[in-house]
Design a protein around this motif. Structure first.
Motif, PDB file in Angstrom:
ATOM      1  N   PRO A 158       2.453  12.828  -8.840  1.00 15.65           N
ATOM      2  CA  PRO A 158       1.109  12.467  -9.337  1.00 15.65           C
ATOM      3  C   PRO A 158       0.903  10.962  -9.447  1.00 15.65           C
ATOM      4  CG  PRO A 158       2.497  13.329 -11.115  1.00 15.65           C
ATOM      5  CD  PRO A 158       3.236  13.568  -9.838  1.00 15.65           C
ATOM      6  N   THR A 159       1.992  10.199  -9.442  1.00 15.18           N
ATOM      7  CA  THR A 159       1.852   8.742  -9.523  1.00 15.18           C
ATOM      8  C   THR A 159       1.190   8.158  -8.273  1.00 15.18           C
ATOM      9  OG1 THR A 159       4.097   8.459  -8.631  1.00 15.18           O
ATOM     10  CG2 THR A 159       3.859   8.530 -11.035  1.00 15.18           C
ATOM     11  N   LEU A 160       1.275   8.892  -7.150  1.00 11.48           N
ATOM     12  CA  LEU A 160       0.640   8.398  -5.926  1.00 11.48           C
ATOM     13  C   LEU A 160      -0.868   8.323  -6.088  1.00 11.48           C
ATOM     14  CD1 LEU A 160       2.691  10.317  -3.189  1.00 11.48           C
ATOM     15  CD2 LEU A 160       2.805   7.886  -3.756  1.00 11.48           C
ATOM     16  N   THR A 161      -1.469   9.422  -6.584  1.00 14.36           N
ATOM     17  CA  THR A 161      -2.925   9.422  -6.768  1.00 14.36           C
ATOM     18  C   THR A 161      -3.337   8.462  -7.888  1.00 14.36           C
ATOM     19  OG1 THR A 161      -2.711  11.352  -8.230  1.00 14.36           O
ATOM     20  CG2 THR A 161      -3.159  11.771  -5.897  1.00 14.36           C
ATOM     21  N   ASP A 162      -2.517   8.388  -8.941  1.00 13.30           N
ATOM     22  CA  ASP A 162      -2.838   7.471 -10.038  1.00 13.30           C
ATOM     23  C   ASP A 162      -2.812   6.017  -9.561  1.00 13.30           C
ATOM     24  OD1 ASP A 162      -3.047   9.629 -11.724  1.00 13.30           O
ATOM     25  OD2 ASP A 162      -0.979   9.453 -12.480  1.00 13.30           O
ATOM     26  N   ALA A 163      -1.812   5.688  -8.763  1.00 11.26           N
ATOM     27  CA  ALA A 163      -1.706   4.319  -8.248  1.00 11.26           C
ATOM     28  C   ALA A 163      -2.862   4.004  -7.309  1.00 11.26           C
ATOM     29  CB  ALA A 163      -0.374   4.136  -7.531  1.00 11.26           C
ATOM     30  N   LEU A 167      -5.698   1.060  -7.718  1.00  6.86           N
ATOM     31  CA  LEU A 167      -5.946   0.050  -6.687  1.00  6.86           C
ATOM     32  C   LEU A 167      -7.396   0.043  -6.211  1.00  6.86           C
ATOM     33  CD1 LEU A 167      -2.676   0.483  -4.592  1.00  6.86           C
ATOM     34  CD2 LEU A 167      -3.302  -1.466  -6.028  1.00  6.86           C
ATOM     35  N   GLY A 168      -8.222   0.896  -6.809  1.00  6.21           N
ATOM     36  CA  GLY A 168      -9.653   0.878  -6.479  1.00  6.21           C
ATOM     37  C   GLY A 168     -10.101   1.936  -5.503  1.00  6.21           C
ATOM     38  N   ALA A 169      -9.264   2.883  -5.191  1.00  6.78           N
ATOM     39  CA  ALA A 169      -9.651   3.927  -4.247  1.00  6.78           C
ATOM     40  C   ALA A 169     -10.609   4.917  -4.919  1.00  6.78           C
ATOM     41  CB  ALA A 169      -8.417   4.666  -3.740  1.00  6.78           C
ATOM     42  N   SER A 170     -11.607   5.361  -4.160  1.00  8.38           N
ATOM     43  CA  SER A 170     -12.530   6.371  -4.663  1.00  8.38           C
ATOM     44  C   SER A 170     -11.877   7.749  -4.584  1.00  8.38           C
ATOM     45  CB  SER A 170     -13.818   6.366  -3.841  1.00  8.38           C
ATOM     46  OG  SER A 170     -13.544   6.714  -2.494  1.00  8.38           O
ATOM     47  N   ARG A 171     -12.524   8.747  -5.179  1.00 10.29           N
ATOM     48  CA  ARG A 171     -11.979  10.111  -5.119  1.00 10.29           C
ATOM     49  C   ARG A 171     -11.872  10.600  -3.682  1.00 10.29           C
ATOM     50  NH1 ARG A 171     -14.742  13.649 -10.025  1.00 10.29           N
ATOM     51  NH2 ARG A 171     -13.842  12.449 -11.763  1.00 10.29           N
ATOM     52  N   ARG A 172     -12.871  10.239  -2.892  1.00  4.75           N
ATOM     53  CA  ARG A 172     -12.848  10.645  -1.482  1.00  4.75           C
ATOM     54  C   ARG A 172     -11.679  10.000  -0.747  1.00  4.75           C
ATOM     55  NH1 ARG A 172     -17.822   9.798   2.874  1.00  4.75           N
ATOM     56  NH2 ARG A 172     -16.747  10.727   4.673  1.00  4.75           N
ATOM     57  N   ASP A 173     -11.437   8.711  -1.000  1.00  3.45           N
ATOM     58  CA  ASP A 173     -10.317   8.033  -0.346  1.00  3.45           C
ATOM     59  C   ASP A 173      -8.983   8.621  -0.785  1.00  3.45           C
ATOM     60  OD1 ASP A 173     -11.893   6.311   1.119  1.00  3.45           O
ATOM     61  OD2 ASP A 173     -11.962   4.794  -0.462  1.00  3.45           O
ATOM     62  N   VAL A 174      -8.874   8.939  -2.073  1.00  9.54           N
ATOM     63  CA  VAL A 174      -7.634   9.542  -2.566  1.00  9.54           C
ATOM     64  C   VAL A 174      -7.369  10.864  -1.862  1.00  9.54           C
ATOM     65  CG1 VAL A 174      -6.506  10.557  -4.583  1.00  9.54           C
ATOM     66  CG2 VAL A 174      -7.739   8.394  -4.802  1.00  9.54           C
ATOM     67  N   LEU A 175      -8.439  11.661  -1.691  1.00  9.19           N
ATOM     68  CA  LEU A 175      -8.276  12.963  -1.054  1.00  9.19           C
ATOM     69  C   LEU A 175      -7.950  12.839   0.426  1.00  9.19           C
ATOM     70  CD1 LEU A 175      -8.495  16.077  -1.106  1.00  9.19           C
ATOM     71  CD2 LEU A 175     -10.945  15.805  -0.676  1.00  9.19           C
ATOM     72  N   THR A 176      -8.719  12.019   1.150  1.00  6.05           N
ATOM     73  CA  THR A 176      -8.592  11.960   2.605  1.00  6.05           C
ATOM     74  C   THR A 176      -7.454  11.080   3.098  1.00  6.05           C
ATOM     75  OG1 THR A 176     -10.234  10.174   2.703  1.00  6.05           O
ATOM     76  CG2 THR A 176     -11.048  12.433   2.909  1.00  6.05           C
ATOM     77  N   LYS A 177      -7.060  10.069   2.291  1.00  5.14           N
ATOM     78  CA  LYS A 177      -6.068   9.106   2.770  1.00  5.14           C
ATOM     79  C   LYS A 177      -4.746   9.138   2.022  1.00  5.14           C
ATOM     80  CE  LYS A 177      -9.627   6.009   4.558  1.00  5.14           C
ATOM     81  NZ  LYS A 177     -10.211   4.654   4.556  1.00  5.14           N
ATOM     82  N   VAL A 178      -4.693   9.938   0.960  1.00  2.99           N
ATOM     83  CA  VAL A 178      -3.432  10.067   0.223  1.00  2.99           C
ATOM     84  C   VAL A 178      -2.983  11.524   0.183  1.00  2.99           C
ATOM     85  CG1 VAL A 178      -2.248   9.710  -1.970  1.00  2.99           C
ATOM     86  CG2 VAL A 178      -3.924   8.027  -1.174  1.00  2.99           C
ATOM     87  N   VAL A 179      -3.846  12.392  -0.347  1.00  3.71           N
ATOM     88  CA  VAL A 179      -3.453  13.789  -0.558  1.00  3.71           C
ATOM     89  C   VAL A 179      -3.331  14.545   0.764  1.00  3.71           C
ATOM     90  CG1 VAL A 179      -4.079  15.962  -1.649  1.00  3.71           C
ATOM     91  CG2 VAL A 179      -4.494  13.805  -2.847  1.00  3.71           C
TER      92      VAL A 179
END
Length: 275
Positions: A158-163, A167-179
């Motif tokens: 979960p630290t990946l999404t928190d980080a 760093l300023g990522a939007s929810r969409r960026d977190v979903l599409t570029k991290v998760v």
């Protein structure tokens, strides 16, 4: 210790022999020019040509592939949303309840599921045919895809999404570029497993198939009831080989989950966030 290993290996050999001997027997006689499954008289590809030249059968093959691809894609998309929702549930009791409900659909007998869908479509007024088969295949494929995707979400820190949010990522960026990049092997695994189940399903499809529309499994059953024909052997052999290719693809995709997850710096770089 060696005796135990030897017994285990012997047991596995016997199990695989029992499972695959009838399939190999069927494949062997699909090349028999004698026309029966009692005596092999010579090698021929006549029955494979007969299958490929059967226009009605080719339409049924196309129907089956369209249903399998559409239902697998739709089921995988729904499964991604479902897995994300289950992962976000904080209560352990609620999460276990959702997982149990998901697993019940997998272990339930296909006959019961098929009969339930038949009753539902009759009450709602859905005409039996393409739509009913597609909806039923999506329904029984979703739990399978969820089970393929959810472990990758659970392994993700979960630290990946928190980080990423810090760093300023939007929810969409977190979903599409991290998760999604992290759970991509699970997504492909779920898609291929759903595709395999859809191609091989008979019981549920048999209940929800209407007049004038058929899939390969139902067609093979109908032809087998009319008598033994080696064209059924040839058709079954082609389906088996295609299924083997799908399972092999699933195996290699599933191996990717053992690779370490990409470091946060890569998704952050893609989002334009300074390292």
């Amino acid at each position: 210790m060696r005796n135990k290993n030897g017994f285990a290996n012997l047991y596995l050999v016997l199990v695989f022999a029992v499972l695959y001997a009838p399939i190999l027997y069927l494949m062997y006689y699909s090349f028999n020019s004698g026309g029966t499954m009692h005596e092999f008289k010579g090698f021929t590809l006549e029955y494979y040509r007969e299958v490929l030249q059967d226009t009605r059968l080719m339409i049924i093959v196309i129907n089956t592939l369209v249903i399998a691809l559409l239902s697998s894609a739709m089921a995988t998309l729904i499964a991604i949303i479902g897995a994300l929702a289950i992962q976000r549930v904080r209560s352990r009791r609620a999460k276990n309840t959702l997982l149990s409900l998901n697993n019940v659909l997998i272990v339930s007998p296909d006959v019961i599921i098929g009969a339930s869908f038949l009753i539902l479509f009759t009450i709602v007024g859905v005409k039996l045919g393409f739509t009913s088969v597609l909806l039923s295949h999506v329904a029984f494929s979703v739990p399978i895809a969820v089970l393929m995707i959810l472990p990758h979400l659970q392994e993700m820190s979960p630290t990946l999404t928190d980080a990423a949010r810090d760093l300023g990522a939007s929810r969409r960026d977190v979903l599409t570029k991290v998760v999604l990049p992290i759970i991509k092997p699970g997504i492909f695994s779920g898609f291929f497993m759903a595709l395999t189940y859809s191609l091989d399903d008979f019981a549920v499809t048999f209940f929800v198939t209407g007049n004038g529309y058929s899939t390969l499994s139902v067609e093979i059953y109908s032809r087998a009831r009319q008598g033994v024909s080696l064209s059924i052997n040839a058709l079954s052999t082609l389906i088996f080989l295609f299924t083997i290719l799908l399972v092999t693809g699933y195996y290699f995709l599933n191996r990717r989950k053992n690779r370490p997850a990409a470091p946060l710096t890569e998704p952050a770089a893609e989002m334009g966030v300074p390292r």
